[in-house]
Enzyme design. Sequence first.
Site, PDB file in Angstrom:
ATOM      1  N   GLY A  21       0.828  -1.194   0.000  1.00  0.00           N
ATOM      2  CA  GLY A  21       0.000   0.000   0.000  1.00  0.00           C
ATOM      3  C   GLY A  21       0.862   1.243   0.000  1.00  0.00           C
ATOM      4  O   GLY A  21       0.991   1.924   1.014  1.00  0.00           O
ATOM      5  N   ALA A  22       1.481   1.547  -1.154  1.00  0.00           N
ATOM      6  CA  ALA A  22       2.447   2.648  -1.229  1.00  0.00           C
ATOM      7  C   ALA A  22       1.769   3.962  -1.591  1.00  0.00           C
ATOM      8  O   ALA A  22       2.138   4.638  -2.550  1.00  0.00           O
ATOM      9  CB  ALA A  22       3.542   2.316  -2.233  1.00  0.00           C
ATOM     10  N   GLY A  23       0.730   4.331  -0.814  1.00  0.00           N
ATOM     11  CA  GLY A  23       0.108   5.642  -0.972  1.00  0.00           C
ATOM     12  C   GLY A  23       0.970   6.699  -0.312  1.00  0.00           C
ATOM     13  O   GLY A  23       2.197   6.640  -0.371  1.00  0.00           O
ATOM     14  N   ALA A  24       0.348   7.674   0.344  1.00  0.00           N
ATOM     15  CA  ALA A  24       1.117   8.782   0.919  1.00  0.00           C
ATOM     16  C   ALA A  24       2.059   8.298   2.020  1.00  0.00           C
ATOM     17  O   ALA A  24       3.279   8.492   1.942  1.00  0.00           O
ATOM     18  CB  ALA A  24       0.168   9.851   1.440  1.00  0.00           C
ATOM     19  N   ILE A  25       1.509   7.648   3.046  1.00  0.00           N
ATOM     20  CA  ILE A  25       2.364   7.158   4.135  1.00  0.00           C
ATOM     21  C   ILE A  25       3.214   5.984   3.670  1.00  0.00           C
ATOM     22  O   ILE A  25       4.429   5.938   3.893  1.00  0.00           O
ATOM     23  CB  ILE A  25       1.505   6.750   5.352  1.00  0.00           C
ATOM     24  N   GLY A  26       2.599   5.008   3.035  1.00  0.00           N
ATOM     25  CA  GLY A  26       3.345   3.834   2.579  1.00  0.00           C
ATOM     26  C   GLY A  26       4.440   4.194   1.596  1.00  0.00           C
ATOM     27  O   GLY A  26       5.545   3.638   1.631  1.00  0.00           O
ATOM     28  N   LYS A 225      -4.301   8.450  19.644  1.00  0.00           N
ATOM     29  CA  LYS A 225      -4.519   9.027  18.314  1.00  0.00           C
ATOM     30  C   LYS A 225      -5.995   8.980  17.925  1.00  0.00           C
ATOM     31  O   LYS A 225      -6.503   9.891  17.251  1.00  0.00           O
ATOM     32  CB  LYS A 225      -3.678   8.294  17.271  1.00  0.00           C
ATOM     33  N   ASN A 229      -9.109  11.278  15.799  1.00  0.00           N
ATOM     34  CA  ASN A 229      -9.687  10.703  14.581  1.00  0.00           C
ATOM     35  C   ASN A 229     -11.166  10.373  14.733  1.00  0.00           C
ATOM     36  O   ASN A 229     -11.948  10.524  13.794  1.00  0.00           O
ATOM     37  CB  ASN A 229      -8.922   9.434  14.186  1.00  0.00           C
ATOM     38  N   SER A 293      -8.302  12.518   6.643  1.00  0.00           N
ATOM     39  CA  SER A 293      -8.240  11.482   5.607  1.00  0.00           C
ATOM     40  C   SER A 293      -9.637  11.098   5.125  1.00  0.00           C
ATOM     41  O   SER A 293      -9.839  10.798   3.940  1.00  0.00           O
ATOM     42  CB  SER A 293      -7.512  10.246   6.140  1.00  0.00           C
TER      43      SER A 293
END
Length: 349
Positions: A21-26, A225, A229, A293
Site C-alpha cells: 500500500g504505497a500511498g502517501a504514508i506507505g 490518536k 480521529n 483522511s
Amino acid sequence: MEHAAQDTDISAQFRSICIFGAGAIGGALAARLAASPALAGSTVSAIARGAHLQAIRKNGLHLHEPDKTGPLIARFAATDTAADLPPQDLVIVTLKGHQLTSASADIARLLKPDGRVVMIQNGIPWWYFHGDTASGLEGRQIEALDPGGLIWQRIGPERVIGGVIYQGAQMIEPGHIRLTSGGLLHLGEPSGGLSPALTKIAGLFEASGWAIKTTGRIRDELWLKLLGNAALNPISALTRARIGEIVDGPLEPLVRTIMIETKTVAERLGCHVESTIDQRLEHTRTLGSAKTSMLQDLEQGRLMEIMPLTRAITQLARMADVPTPANDMLLLLISQLDQSMAQARADKA
C-alpha cells in the site's frame, strides 16, 4: 566502524521488505527504506496501483520533505500483483481497515514462515484483543473489522507488530509525495513484550530516518490518536470542514463530547490515555487547515474508513458497558452519508 557493523546487521536481518500500500504514508516509508544506506544489501519493493504505480516504475518515487532543497528520489520494484514478488522477511502494511480483508490472502502469501508484518493503521485494528490481558477480553475477534475472521486466519495476529504513526503526508501527484508535520512512529507487540523482533524492526525504521518509540502498551497509543480521529474524521466528512474550522467553531463541544466518550471506553478496557481532553484539543488546533483522511476520501469518491474509526468504538463500548450516545449518532450519520455516496457512484456506473 560500529555504525557500519550495525548497518550490516540490519541488512542481514531483513533481506526482503515489502510495503503493501504505497500511498502517501506507505510511499514515504518505501522511499526512505529504499534509499537507506543501512539497507544497501536488501531488496525493497512495494504494492501500488494505477497512475501512481506507473509513475514509480518510470521515474521512481519523489519524496518531498520539509527543509530539503530537492526531493529524495527512490527507485524500487513496484507492482500491483503480490504474486510477482517472492516471500518477504518483513511486510509493512499501510492499507486502511476496510481494505484489509480483500488484501489479506496476498499479505499472507508474501510472508516467509518466520516473517513479521507491521500493521500501521488508524483506529481499532483487527488484532486488537490478541494478547490483551488488561481488558478481560483476550483473544476476542471483532466481526465488523474482520468479517468471518479471514484476516485473523490468514495472517495470524501472532505475526503482527502494531504501528501508530504521526506524519502529515499528501500525494501531490502520481509518483510525488509531500511530507509535512510529524514523523514519529510508535511500534509495539500486541502481547506487550519488548521482543528482539520489535527491537530489530525499530532499528530498521530508525536507520531509514524515522523517529521511533517502542512500547509495551501499543493500545494506549492507538487510543490516544483515536481521540482525534474518532471526532474529526466523521465530522469533517459530514460538514466538509477542515480541522481548524471544526475545533475553533461551534462544533467544538461535540468534538469534546466524542473525545470524552472514546477515552472512557479506552480506560474501561484497561488502557491509559496519557493526554487530557484539553491537551488533545490543543494538539488538534496545531493542525490548522489540514483536511482529515476521511474528508479526502469523500472528495475523491473513495470508500470512507468508518469501521475502525467510528463503528469499532461503539462495538467496544458495548463490550465494556459504556454508553456512547454521541458516537452512536455520529455513526448513524456517517453511515447514511456513505450509503448515499455509494448509491451515487452506482448510478453513475
